[in-house]
Design a protein around this motif. Structure first.
Motif, PDB file in Angstrom:
ATOM      1  N   VAL A 247      41.888   6.572   0.831  1.00 11.33           N
ATOM      2  CA  VAL A 247      40.559   6.098   1.211  1.00 11.33           C
ATOM      3  C   VAL A 247      39.706   7.280   1.637  1.00 11.33           C
ATOM      4  N   ILE A 248      38.479   7.332   1.153  1.00 13.01           N
ATOM      5  CA  ILE A 248      37.496   8.325   1.598  1.00 13.01           C
ATOM      6  C   ILE A 248      36.456   7.591   2.435  1.00 13.01           C
ATOM      7  N   ALA A 255      39.248   5.757   7.799  1.00 17.76           N
ATOM      8  CA  ALA A 255      39.996   5.988   6.561  1.00 17.76           C
ATOM      9  C   ALA A 255      41.481   5.714   6.777  1.00 17.76           C
ATOM     10  N   ASP A 256      42.016   6.155   7.916  1.00 26.01           N
ATOM     11  CA  ASP A 256      43.425   5.979   8.247  1.00 26.01           C
ATOM     12  C   ASP A 256      43.779   4.501   8.376  1.00 26.01           C
ATOM     13  N   GLY A 257      43.009   3.771   9.171  1.00 23.78           N
ATOM     14  CA  GLY A 257      43.269   2.353   9.372  1.00 23.78           C
ATOM     15  C   GLY A 257      43.092   1.544   8.095  1.00 23.78           C
ATOM     16  N   LEU A 258      42.036   1.835   7.328  1.00 22.14           N
ATOM     17  CA  LEU A 258      41.795   1.107   6.089  1.00 22.14           C
ATOM     18  C   LEU A 258      42.883   1.374   5.052  1.00 22.14           C
ATOM     19  N   ALA A 259      43.370   2.610   4.978  1.00 26.69           N
ATOM     20  CA  ALA A 259      44.439   2.916   4.019  1.00 26.69           C
ATOM     21  C   ALA A 259      45.672   2.068   4.311  1.00 26.69           C
ATOM     22  N   THR A 260      46.007   1.927   5.592  1.00 27.54           N
ATOM     23  CA  THR A 260      47.143   1.083   5.968  1.00 27.54           C
ATOM     24  C   THR A 260      46.879  -0.369   5.617  1.00 27.54           C
ATOM     25  N   GLU A 277      33.007  -4.262   0.120  1.00 35.28           N
ATOM     26  CA  GLU A 277      32.447  -3.440   1.194  1.00 35.28           C
ATOM     27  C   GLU A 277      31.962  -2.069   0.723  1.00 35.28           C
ATOM     28  N   GLY A 278      32.093  -1.775  -0.562  1.00 33.35           N
ATOM     29  CA  GLY A 278      31.650  -0.481  -1.069  1.00 33.35           C
ATOM     30  C   GLY A 278      32.513   0.672  -0.597  1.00 33.35           C
ATOM     31  N   LEU A 279      33.822   0.441  -0.468  1.00 35.72           N
ATOM     32  CA  LEU A 279      34.746   1.467   0.012  1.00 35.72           C
ATOM     33  C   LEU A 279      35.227   2.337  -1.151  1.00 35.72           C
ATOM     34  N   ALA A 280      35.372   3.638  -0.878  1.00 34.09           N
ATOM     35  CA  ALA A 280      35.898   4.571  -1.879  1.00 34.09           C
ATOM     36  C   ALA A 280      37.421   4.578  -1.781  1.00 34.09           C
TER      37      ALA A 280
END
Length: 308
Positions: A247-248, A255-260, A277-280
């Motif tokens: 995740v960027i 980024a850390d929490g979303l990757a998990t 949500e437009g997440l990379a």
């Protein structure tokens, strides 16, 4: 945090030397540990875990900020990210206890599922107070490392340093330009047991990058592979074919929490959230003979920049 860190500083201002920055960084990371570590018995987090239930407890602004973000990701991911999942992680043998001789019984899983849940937390800001409505235990290991990266990045900026890369245990944040005067070039690791093999490079400046995967920490019982990543909604290790998620984001804690969270959700649900949500987001999904790349619309420009 049980890991190493690496910092690259380009063109530090006059009067800012390596030794003074090193001392500041070490002090900052010690402060993060003292706030959020589960390995330090008297850390703020562990004292909170041993404190009263049903009563508001004053907490520091950094701890409140990380819990606030954790609760936000918990809601956005429909419970896939949950900082109270620790008892289930321990049950499956991925905490301080050894691997279990036998796979946990469903009755024991169900008992812990009824006890955990971030819905048991109530946070008040300014003044910062946190309440446990039942006896849940908080573990911030899936987000505190990213928060530590952000803290070091802000410290460097406070010293007038504008071109840097900060990396702690694989989570990182960049600013400005690298020593060659170009955008920072980051390698997305191939999810193999060997590690340290770059699957794809991307150019990322003024953003943070975090990766989550199940390809290193696991064990096998009777031919079944059990990942260290536990789905807090089922109480069981992940069983889908998503191998890693990168995740960027603007800051490394998110980024850390979303990757998990996305790793737990799996490729289909995870990409749906990313597009909504437009997440990379960049994913590597296991196939019969390797890995398939899947990524969100917001990640595509980073790939185009790296290949141009």
């Amino acid at each position: 945090m049980g890991t190493r860190y690496h910092i690259t500083v380009v063109d530090a201002p006059d009067g800012v030397d390596r030794e003074s920055v090193q001392a500041l960084v070490d002090s900052e990371l010690e402060a993060v540990n003292q706030e959020m570590s589960t390995y330090i018995p008297d850390s703020e987090l562990m004292r909170f875990n041993g404190g009263p239930v049903g009563q508001p407890v004053p907490v520091s602004a950094p701890l409140a900020k990380v819990v606030e973000l954790s609760l936000d990701i918990y809601r956005r991911s429909d419970g896939a990210f949950d900082i109270t999942v620790g008892p289930l992680v321990n049950l499956w043998g991925f905490g301080p206890t050894a691997e279990p001789e036998q796979v946990p019984a469903q009755a024991e899983i169900d008992r812990l599922l009824a006890e955990i849940g971030s819905d048991a937390l109530a946070l008040q800001r300014n003044p910062d107070r946190l309440t446990r409505k039942r006896d849940v235990q908080l573990d911030l290991s899936a987000i505190a490392k990213g928060h530590g990266v952000d803290r070091v990045a802000l410290l460097l900026e406070g010293q007038g340093i504008t071109n840097y890369l900060v990396e702690i245990g694989g989570e990182l944040r960049t600013s400005g330009r690298n020593p060659d005067g170009r955008e920072w070039r980051i390698g997305i690791e191939s999810p193999t047991a060997a590690g340290q093999v770059v699957h794809k490079p991307v150019r990322v400046s003024n953003r943070a990058v975090a990766t989550s995967g199940d390809y290193r920490n696991y064990y096998e019982r009777d031919g079944v592979r059990y990942s260290h990543s536990i789905d807090p909604r089922t109480g069981r290790p992940l069983s889908h074919r998503l191998a890693s998620v990168t995740v960027i984001a603007d800051n490394c804690a998110e980024a850390d929490g979303l990757a998990t969270a996305l790793n737990v959700m799996g490729a289909e649900a995870g990409l749906q959230l990313a597009e909504r949500e437009g997440l990379a987001v960049f994913m590597l999904v296991k196939t019969g003979n390797g890995f398939q790349e899947r990524y969100s619309s917001a990640f595509a420009p980073y790939l185009e920049e790296s290949e141009s």
